[in-house]
Design an enzyme around this catalytic site. Structure first.
Site, PDB file in Angstrom:
ATOM      1  N   ASP A  34       0.823  -1.221   0.000  1.00 20.37           N
ATOM      2  CA  ASP A  34       0.000   0.000   0.000  1.00 20.37           C
ATOM      3  C   ASP A  34       0.856   1.269   0.000  1.00 20.37           C
ATOM      4  OD1 ASP A  34      -2.353   1.391  -0.016  1.00 20.37           O
ATOM      5  OD2 ASP A  34      -2.696   1.249   2.144  1.00 20.37           O
ATOM      6  N   ASN A  82     -10.990  -2.382  -5.166  1.00 21.72           N
ATOM      7  CA  ASN A  82     -10.247  -1.491  -6.068  1.00 21.72           C
ATOM      8  C   ASN A  82     -10.939  -1.295  -7.416  1.00 21.72           C
ATOM      9  OD1 ASN A  82      -7.021  -2.658  -4.849  1.00 21.72           O
ATOM     10  ND2 ASN A  82      -8.133  -0.827  -4.252  1.00 21.72           N
TER      11      ASN A  82
HETATM   12  C1  IPE Z   1      -5.463  -2.652  -0.174  1.00 24.73           C
HETATM   13  O1  IPE Z   1      -5.094  -1.332  -0.360  1.00 24.73           O
HETATM   14  C2  IPE Z   1      -5.483  -3.372  -1.479  1.00 24.73           C
HETATM   15  C3  IPE Z   1      -4.182  -3.560  -2.119  1.00 24.73           C
HETATM   16  C4  IPE Z   1      -3.020  -3.245  -1.624  1.00 24.73           C
HETATM   17  C5  IPE Z   1      -4.226  -4.206  -3.394  1.00 24.73           C
HETATM   18  P1  IPE Z   1      -6.205  -0.173  -0.492  1.00 24.73           P
HETATM   19  O2  IPE Z   1      -5.458   1.088  -0.626  1.00 24.73           O
HETATM   20  O3  IPE Z   1      -7.159  -0.503  -1.567  1.00 24.73           O
HETATM   21  O4  IPE Z   1      -6.922  -0.285   0.920  1.00 24.73           O
HETATM   22  P2  IPE Z   1      -7.866   0.741   1.687  1.00 24.73           P
HETATM   23  O5  IPE Z   1      -9.025   1.033   0.789  1.00 24.73           O
HETATM   24  O6  IPE Z   1      -7.073   1.957   1.999  1.00 24.73           O
HETATM   25  O7  IPE Z   1      -8.265   0.018   2.922  1.00 24.73           O
HETATM   26  C1  IPE Z   2      -1.604   0.285  -3.346  1.00 23.77           C
HETATM   27  O1  IPE Z   2      -1.390   1.653  -3.368  1.00 23.77           O
HETATM   28  C2  IPE Z   2      -1.850  -0.289  -4.715  1.00 23.77           C
HETATM   29  C3  IPE Z   2      -3.235  -0.704  -4.959  1.00 23.77           C
HETATM   30  C4  IPE Z   2      -4.199  -0.676  -4.106  1.00 23.77           C
HETATM   31  C5  IPE Z   2      -3.529  -1.206  -6.291  1.00 23.77           C
HETATM   32  P1  IPE Z   2      -2.580   2.691  -3.371  1.00 23.77           P
HETATM   33  O2  IPE Z   2      -2.939   2.979  -4.776  1.00 23.77           O
HETATM   34  O3  IPE Z   2      -3.672   2.234  -2.504  1.00 23.77           O
HETATM   35  O4  IPE Z   2      -1.879   3.967  -2.730  1.00 23.77           O
HETATM   36  P2  IPE Z   2      -2.474   4.955  -1.634  1.00 23.77           P
HETATM   37  O5  IPE Z   2      -2.885   4.093  -0.478  1.00 23.77           O
HETATM   38  O6  IPE Z   2      -3.626   5.651  -2.258  1.00 23.77           O
HETATM   39  O7  IPE Z   2      -1.343   5.843  -1.290  1.00 23.77           O
HETATM   40 MG    MG Z   3      -4.057   2.429  -0.518  1.00 21.81          MG
END
Ligand code: IPE
Ligand code: IPE
Ligand code: MG
Length: 263
Positions: A34, A82
Site C-alpha cells: 500500500d 479497487n
Molecule cells: C489494499 O489497499 C489493497 C491492495 C493493496 C491491493 P487499499 O489502498 O485498496 O486499501 P484501503 O481502501 O485503503 O483500505
Molecule cells: C496500493 O497503493 C496499490 C493498490 C491498491 C492497487 P494505493 O494505490 O492504494 O496507494 P495509496 O494508499 O492511495 O497511497
Molecule cells: Mg491504498
C-alpha cells in the site's frame, strides 16, 4: 568524515540480513502493498507513477524472499474494492500488470519461481487473463518459491465462494453436514495447498486488513511499517522478519507452556 549514504545503506542491510535466524523463517509471508498513490502525490506526480515504481519493490521483495528460502510469498495487488477506483487508474493498473507479467516470465524461470494467482480472476480484462494464464502455465514447473498474486481478490468473497461450493456438495448429497469442519473449509479456499501465512506485512502506515486473507490470517503475526510501497526494499523485508522472529506465538497457550515445550 561522513560515510557516503549508499555505504551506510549497504552496511545496514548486511546487519539486518545477518540478524535473521535461518532456522526460524516463516514459510509464507503475505504483503499488503500500500501507499503507491501517496508516494506519487508526494512527488507531484499522478498516482499511476507510484504504481509503476511499486513494480521495482515487487521485484526486490520477491528476490529477497527467494534468496532467503521463503517458500510462499503472497502479494495483494488488486482488491475487489479497487474496482471502484476511477476507470483510468484501473486501466493503467491492468496495463501495468500485463507488461510486468510479460517482462518477468524469464526472470521467474531463471530463478525457479512459480507464479500463481488467487481471486475472482474471471473479472479481469481479457488481455490480463491471457497474459496471466500464459505466465502461470510457463512457470508451473518451478519449485523454489511460489509467488502468489491476489488479483480482484477479497477475503470475504473467497469465504462466500467456499460456502457456496460446500452448500452445493451438501445439496447433491456428496457431503454430510457433520463432515464440515475447519480443515474441510480450508480445503475450499482458492489455493488450499498453501499454508496460512505466519507473517503479514502492510506498508504505508495503515492499520487494517482491507479484506485480505480473512480466513488464513486468523493467527498470523501482523507487521505494519510507515514505508510507502515504492520505497520498500530488501532491508525492509529483513526488518519485518527479524521483528517476527522476536515474537512469541502462543496460539492461546500461556507463555510458560510455550517455554516448557521448547525446553
Ligand atoms: C489494499 O489497499 C489493497 C491492495 C493493496 C491491493 P487499499 O489502498 O485498496 O486499501 P484501503 O481502501 O485503503 O483500505
Ligand atoms: C496500493 O497503493 C496499490 C493498490 C491498491 C492497487 P494505493 O494505490 O492504494 O496507494 P495509496 O494508499 O492511495 O497511497
Ligand atoms: Mg491504498
Amino acid at each position: 568524515m561522513n560515510k557516503p549514504l549508499y555505504l551506510s545503506i549497504m552496511e545496514e542491510t548486511k546487519d539486518m540480513h545477518e540478524k535473521i535466524d535461518r532456522g526460524k523463517l516463516p514459510a509464507h509471508i503475505a504483503i499488503i502493498m500500500d501507499g503507491n498513490g501517496r508516494w506519487a502525490q508526494q512527488r507531484g506526480e499522478h498516482r499511476v507513477f507510484g504504481h509503476q515504481n511499486g513494480v521495482d519493490s515487487v521485484r526486490e521483495t520477491a528476490e529477497a524472499a527467494a534468496e532467503l528460502g521463503i517458500r510462499y510469498l503472497t502479494l495483494y495487488a488488486f482488491s475487489t474494492e479497487n474496482w471502484n477506483r476511477p476507470r483510468e487508474e484501473i486501466n493503467a493498473l491492468m496495463h501495468l500488470l500485463v507488461i510486468t507479467i510479460n517482462n518477468e516470465i524469464k526472470t521467474l524461470n531463471d530463478n525457479n519461481i512459480r507464479l500463481r494467482a488467487m481471486g475472482n480472476l474471471h473479472c479481469l480484462d481479457k488481455k490480463v487473463k491471457e497474459e496471466l494464464n500464459e505466465a502461470l502455465e510457463k512457470t508451473s514447473h518451478n519449485t523454489r518459491m511460489d509467488l502468489v498474486l491476489a488479483l480482484s481478490y477479497s477475503g470475504r468473497w473467497e469465504i462466500v465462494e467456499a460456502a457456496k461450493s460446500i452448500a452445493i456438495q451438501v445439496k447433491e448429497e456428496k457431503l454430510s453436514v457433520d463432515k464440515i469442519n475447519e480443515k474441510l473449509f480450508s480445503s475450499y479456499m482458492n489455493l488450499p495447498d498453501i499454508p496460512d501465512p505466519e507473517l503479514l506485512i502492510r506498508t504505508s502506515g495503515e492499520f487494517r486488513i482491507s479484506n485480505f486473507l480473512m480466513w488464513q490470517t486468523a493467527y498470523t503475526e501482523l507487521y505494519f511499517t510507515q514505508k510507502l510501497w515504492p520505497d520498500f526494499r530488501k532491508n525492509d523485508l529483513y526488518e519485518a522478519i527479524v521483528d517476527f522472529q522476536q515474537r512469541e506465538r502462543r496460539f492461546g497457550k500461556t507463555s510458560e507452556q510455550i517455554i516448557n515445550c521448547k525446553g
